[in-house]
Design a protein around this motif. Structure first.
Motif, PDB file in Angstrom:
ATOM      1  N   VAL A 197       0.859  -1.171   0.000  1.00 25.18           N
ATOM      2  CA  VAL A 197       0.000   0.000   0.000  1.00 25.18           C
ATOM      3  C   VAL A 197       0.902   1.229   0.000  1.00 25.18           C
ATOM      4  CG1 VAL A 197      -1.819  -1.179   1.293  1.00 25.18           C
ATOM      5  CG2 VAL A 197      -0.171   0.226   2.495  1.00 25.18           C
ATOM      6  N   LEU A 198       0.341   2.359  -0.287  1.00 26.61           N
ATOM      7  CA  LEU A 198       1.062   3.617  -0.180  1.00 26.61           C
ATOM      8  C   LEU A 198       0.332   4.488   0.837  1.00 26.61           C
ATOM      9  CD1 LEU A 198       1.920   4.382  -3.916  1.00 26.61           C
ATOM     10  CD2 LEU A 198       3.465   3.618  -2.105  1.00 26.61           C
ATOM     11  N   VAL A 199       1.096   5.191   1.625  1.00 23.23           N
ATOM     12  CA  VAL A 199       0.522   6.132   2.579  1.00 23.23           C
ATOM     13  C   VAL A 199       0.769   7.524   2.023  1.00 23.23           C
ATOM     14  CG1 VAL A 199       0.534   6.929   4.958  1.00 23.23           C
ATOM     15  CG2 VAL A 199       1.061   4.547   4.448  1.00 23.23           C
ATOM     16  N   ARG A 200      -0.299   8.287   1.893  1.00 22.82           N
ATOM     17  CA  ARG A 200      -0.164   9.611   1.286  1.00 22.82           C
ATOM     18  C   ARG A 200      -0.657  10.682   2.263  1.00 22.82           C
ATOM     19  NH1 ARG A 200      -3.761  10.709  -3.826  1.00 22.82           N
ATOM     20  NH2 ARG A 200      -2.158   9.516  -4.942  1.00 22.82           N
ATOM     21  N   LEU A 201       0.128  11.758   2.328  1.00 18.09           N
ATOM     22  CA  LEU A 201      -0.244  12.912   3.139  1.00 18.09           C
ATOM     23  C   LEU A 201      -1.473  13.599   2.536  1.00 18.09           C
ATOM     24  CD1 LEU A 201       1.316  14.088   5.577  1.00 18.09           C
ATOM     25  CD2 LEU A 201       2.552  15.548   3.988  1.00 18.09           C
ATOM     26  N   THR A 202      -2.453  13.946   3.351  1.00 20.62           N
ATOM     27  CA  THR A 202      -3.575  14.764   2.867  1.00 20.62           C
ATOM     28  C   THR A 202      -3.184  16.242   2.953  1.00 20.62           C
ATOM     29  OG1 THR A 202      -4.532  15.014   5.064  1.00 20.62           O
ATOM     30  CG2 THR A 202      -5.207  13.072   3.812  1.00 20.62           C
ATOM     31  N   PRO A 203      -3.934  17.129   2.296  1.00 23.49           N
ATOM     32  CA  PRO A 203      -3.643  18.569   2.419  1.00 23.49           C
ATOM     33  C   PRO A 203      -3.649  19.001   3.886  1.00 23.49           C
ATOM     34  CG  PRO A 203      -5.173  18.188   0.612  1.00 23.49           C
ATOM     35  CD  PRO A 203      -5.001  16.857   1.284  1.00 23.49           C
ATOM     36  N   ASP A 204      -4.588  18.461   4.656  1.00 29.55           N
ATOM     37  CA  ASP A 204      -4.629  18.736   6.075  1.00 29.55           C
ATOM     38  C   ASP A 204      -3.345  18.277   6.777  1.00 29.55           C
ATOM     39  OD1 ASP A 204      -6.625  20.035   7.515  1.00 29.55           O
ATOM     40  OD2 ASP A 204      -7.032  18.218   8.687  1.00 29.55           O
ATOM     41  N   GLY A 205      -2.900  17.087   6.428  1.00 27.95           N
ATOM     42  CA  GLY A 205      -1.665  16.560   7.020  1.00 27.95           C
ATOM     43  C   GLY A 205      -0.474  17.417   6.653  1.00 27.95           C
ATOM     44  N   LYS A 206      -0.447  17.897   5.429  1.00 19.05           N
ATOM     45  CA  LYS A 206       0.682  18.712   4.993  1.00 19.05           C
ATOM     46  C   LYS A 206       0.725  20.027   5.769  1.00 19.05           C
ATOM     47  CE  LYS A 206       2.839  20.908   1.010  1.00 19.05           C
ATOM     48  NZ  LYS A 206       2.548  21.685  -0.211  1.00 19.05           N
ATOM     49  N   ALA A 207      -0.429  20.660   5.908  1.00 12.92           N
ATOM     50  CA  ALA A 207      -0.464  21.924   6.652  1.00 12.92           C
ATOM     51  C   ALA A 207      -0.038  21.690   8.102  1.00 12.92           C
ATOM     52  CB  ALA A 207      -1.875  22.520   6.596  1.00 12.92           C
ATOM     53  N   THR A 208      -0.520  20.588   8.664  1.00  8.75           N
ATOM     54  CA  THR A 208      -0.188  20.290  10.063  1.00  8.75           C
ATOM     55  C   THR A 208       1.303  20.088  10.258  1.00  8.75           C
ATOM     56  OG1 THR A 208      -2.345  19.248  10.400  1.00  8.75           O
ATOM     57  CG2 THR A 208      -0.601  18.682  11.960  1.00  8.75           C
ATOM     58  N   VAL A 209       1.921  19.311   9.405  1.00  7.84           N
ATOM     59  CA  VAL A 209       3.333  19.002   9.599  1.00  7.84           C
ATOM     60  C   VAL A 209       4.193  20.231   9.292  1.00  7.84           C
ATOM     61  CG1 VAL A 209       3.773  18.084   7.270  1.00  7.84           C
ATOM     62  CG2 VAL A 209       5.142  17.292   9.190  1.00  7.84           C
ATOM     63  N   ASP A 210       3.786  21.050   8.345  1.00  7.59           N
ATOM     64  CA  ASP A 210       4.567  22.254   8.065  1.00  7.59           C
ATOM     65  C   ASP A 210       4.585  23.190   9.265  1.00  7.59           C
ATOM     66  OD1 ASP A 210       5.576  21.645   5.614  1.00  7.59           O
ATOM     67  OD2 ASP A 210       4.005  22.644   4.456  1.00  7.59           O
ATOM     68  N   SER A 211       3.428  23.346   9.879  1.00  9.98           N
ATOM     69  CA  SER A 211       3.383  24.238  11.029  1.00  9.98           C
ATOM     70  C   SER A 211       4.151  23.644  12.213  1.00  9.98           C
ATOM     71  CB  SER A 211       1.916  24.520  11.389  1.00  9.98           C
ATOM     72  OG  SER A 211       1.682  24.353  12.755  1.00  9.98           O
ATOM     73  N   ALA A 212       4.032  22.347  12.402  1.00  2.00           N
ATOM     74  CA  ALA A 212       4.747  21.703  13.515  1.00  2.00           C
ATOM     75  C   ALA A 212       6.258  21.775  13.321  1.00  2.00           C
ATOM     76  CB  ALA A 212       4.301  20.243  13.650  1.00  2.00           C
ATOM     77  N   PHE A 213       6.707  21.634  12.084  1.00  2.00           N
ATOM     78  CA  PHE A 213       8.140  21.658  11.810  1.00  2.00           C
ATOM     79  C   PHE A 213       8.727  23.020  12.139  1.00  2.00           C
ATOM     80  CE2 PHE A 213      11.686  21.402   8.479  1.00  2.00           C
ATOM     81  CZ  PHE A 213      12.512  20.687   9.315  1.00  2.00           C
ATOM     82  N   GLU A 214       7.996  24.063  11.783  1.00  2.00           N
ATOM     83  CA  GLU A 214       8.506  25.404  12.094  1.00  2.00           C
ATOM     84  C   GLU A 214       8.582  25.642  13.601  1.00  2.00           C
ATOM     85  OE1 GLU A 214       6.324  28.249   9.622  1.00  2.00           O
ATOM     86  OE2 GLU A 214       6.450  26.808   7.970  1.00  2.00           O
ATOM     87  N   ALA A 215       7.577  25.138  14.310  1.00  3.97           N
ATOM     88  CA  ALA A 215       7.616  25.279  15.771  1.00  3.97           C
ATOM     89  C   ALA A 215       8.792  24.494  16.353  1.00  3.97           C
ATOM     90  CB  ALA A 215       6.297  24.785  16.381  1.00  3.97           C
ATOM     91  N   LEU A 216       9.033  23.321  15.799  1.00  3.18           N
ATOM     92  CA  LEU A 216      10.142  22.510  16.301  1.00  3.18           C
ATOM     93  C   LEU A 216      11.475  23.197  16.073  1.00  3.18           C
ATOM     94  CD1 LEU A 216      11.235  19.830  17.445  1.00  3.18           C
ATOM     95  CD2 LEU A 216      11.296  18.956  15.108  1.00  3.18           C
ATOM     96  N   LEU A 217      11.675  23.729  14.865  1.00  6.07           N
ATOM     97  CA  LEU A 217      12.936  24.406  14.566  1.00  6.07           C
ATOM     98  C   LEU A 217      13.167  25.585  15.510  1.00  6.07           C
ATOM     99  CD1 LEU A 217      12.998  24.434  10.654  1.00  6.07           C
ATOM    100  CD2 LEU A 217      14.529  23.198  12.183  1.00  6.07           C
ATOM    101  N   ALA A 218      12.102  26.324  15.763  1.00  5.83           N
ATOM    102  CA  ALA A 218      12.246  27.481  16.643  1.00  5.83           C
ATOM    103  C   ALA A 218      12.664  27.039  18.047  1.00  5.83           C
ATOM    104  CB  ALA A 218      10.925  28.251  16.700  1.00  5.83           C
ATOM    105  N   ALA A 219      12.027  25.982  18.538  1.00  2.56           N
ATOM    106  CA  ALA A 219      12.359  25.512  19.885  1.00  2.56           C
ATOM    107  C   ALA A 219      13.792  24.991  19.928  1.00  2.56           C
ATOM    108  CB  ALA A 219      11.381  24.416  20.304  1.00  2.56           C
ATOM    109  N   GLU A 220      14.171  24.256  18.893  1.00  3.02           N
ATOM    110  CA  GLU A 220      15.506  23.672  18.896  1.00  3.02           C
ATOM    111  C   GLU A 220      16.585  24.736  18.783  1.00  3.02           C
ATOM    112  OE1 GLU A 220      14.694  19.186  17.133  1.00  3.02           O
ATOM    113  OE2 GLU A 220      15.425  20.727  15.774  1.00  3.02           O
TER     114      GLU A 220
END
Lengths: 168, 168
Positions: free
Chosen positions: A117-140
């Motif tokens: 099977v393939l697992v694909r990011l939904t538009p919702d998932g993409k927005a979520t991970v983009d925002s989380a990644f920026e928060a993570l970078l800032a904290a780190e």
DNA sequence: TCGGAATATCTTGACATCAAGAGAAATCGA
DNA sequence: TCGATTTCTCTTGATGTCAAGATATTCCGA
């Protein structure tokens, strides 16, 4: 010269205690590996805080981030995902189930292999991970405050040397 | 000069993929923290193997080692143990239960505080942790093969700088 | 072409961990 | 001295992970 001579962390206490109890042993590895494992533990806890604003948990980020950085169309097989995130297949099945029920990913049949099977990011998932990644970078970035640019490069290089043997 | 220019690890792939997808972000922290967390994961797995010969698991070692390096009479309170091992109180209760049922530790009332208890290493527990610690050191030493003594000192110093803020 | 081995994913059951809170004892200010 | 707060440990219920194995499909040598 820096402040190395006055800095003292929790592992200094730990290794001093070991040295007192087991003066017969070479405790060199403790100085590095105890710090690595304790740092990782502290950073996991800090990561959890960083993600709470984005409404996801660390394990969710790990999966979403692997899909995100794969690039358009943001698809990977479960097998590839478990190798990227170092978990077992049962764990990945469970993670994908939960992410799919939250609408952040979807499962598709793999057109090239009917076992897969393939697992694909939904538009919702993409927005979520983009925002989380920026928060993570800032904290780190805050945790790197104590290190100069040169020191960060040195550390990167030394960690890479340790990691290479594990990178097949 | 070393081989830095030809060494490549799994995080190089990961950060290159991120750079391609998010050229707008400063990915500096990824280079260090992704390596820390992946190294820690790999090392946990290696640690499990190292301990399997001694018949214990990593969480058991963490508790027994804290008691061992406390020195004679090898006693600590559960509260102290959970601060040393960075787990919650419920986890520590469970760990001490299981270690006590294996005969590696015993619970004693704290003579100085009737709310408290002390966890003490048994002779069996001491022998077990001593043997496991030597196996761990031997396994860890191999992972340091790629680093010179100077590099090990540098790495220790850089990791300490990162860890200090967490060491209250 | 065929059969065995390898691969890909999922299922199951056990288990370690956590968050939240309960109960008991100690501490501290008024 | 008394009551409120803090500290210490344990309990509870939910949950994420793992190891082992089941099932289906693909690969590869004879």
């Amino acid at each position: 010269m820096g402040y190395a001579h006055v800095m003292r962390d929790e592992v200094d206490d730990l290794s001093e205690a070991w040295a007192h109890e087991r003066p017969d042993l070479d405790l060199g590895p403790v100085e590095i590996f105890s710090r690595l494992s304790r740092l990782s533990r502290h950073l996991d806890l800090a990561r959890r805080d960083a993600f709470s604003g984005s409404g996801i948990e660390s394990w969710e980020f790990d999966v979403l981030a692997a899909l995100r950085r794969a690039g358009d169309p943001y698809e990977l097989s479960p097998g590839r995902l478990l190798r990227e995130t170092l978990v077992t297949s049962g764990t990945m099945t469970n993670r994908v189930d939960r992410l799919a029920s939250r609408g952040l990913v979807e499962r598709l049949p793999d057109p090239a292999d009917r076992r897969g099977v393939l697992v694909r990011l939904t538009p919702d998932g993409k927005a979520t991970v983009d925002s989380a990644f920026e928060a993570l970078l800032a904290a780190e970035r805050e945790f790197l405050d104590g290190l100069s640019g040169d020191q960060q490069s040195q550390l990167t290089d030394l960690l890479r040397r340790l990691l290479v043997p594990f990178s097949s």
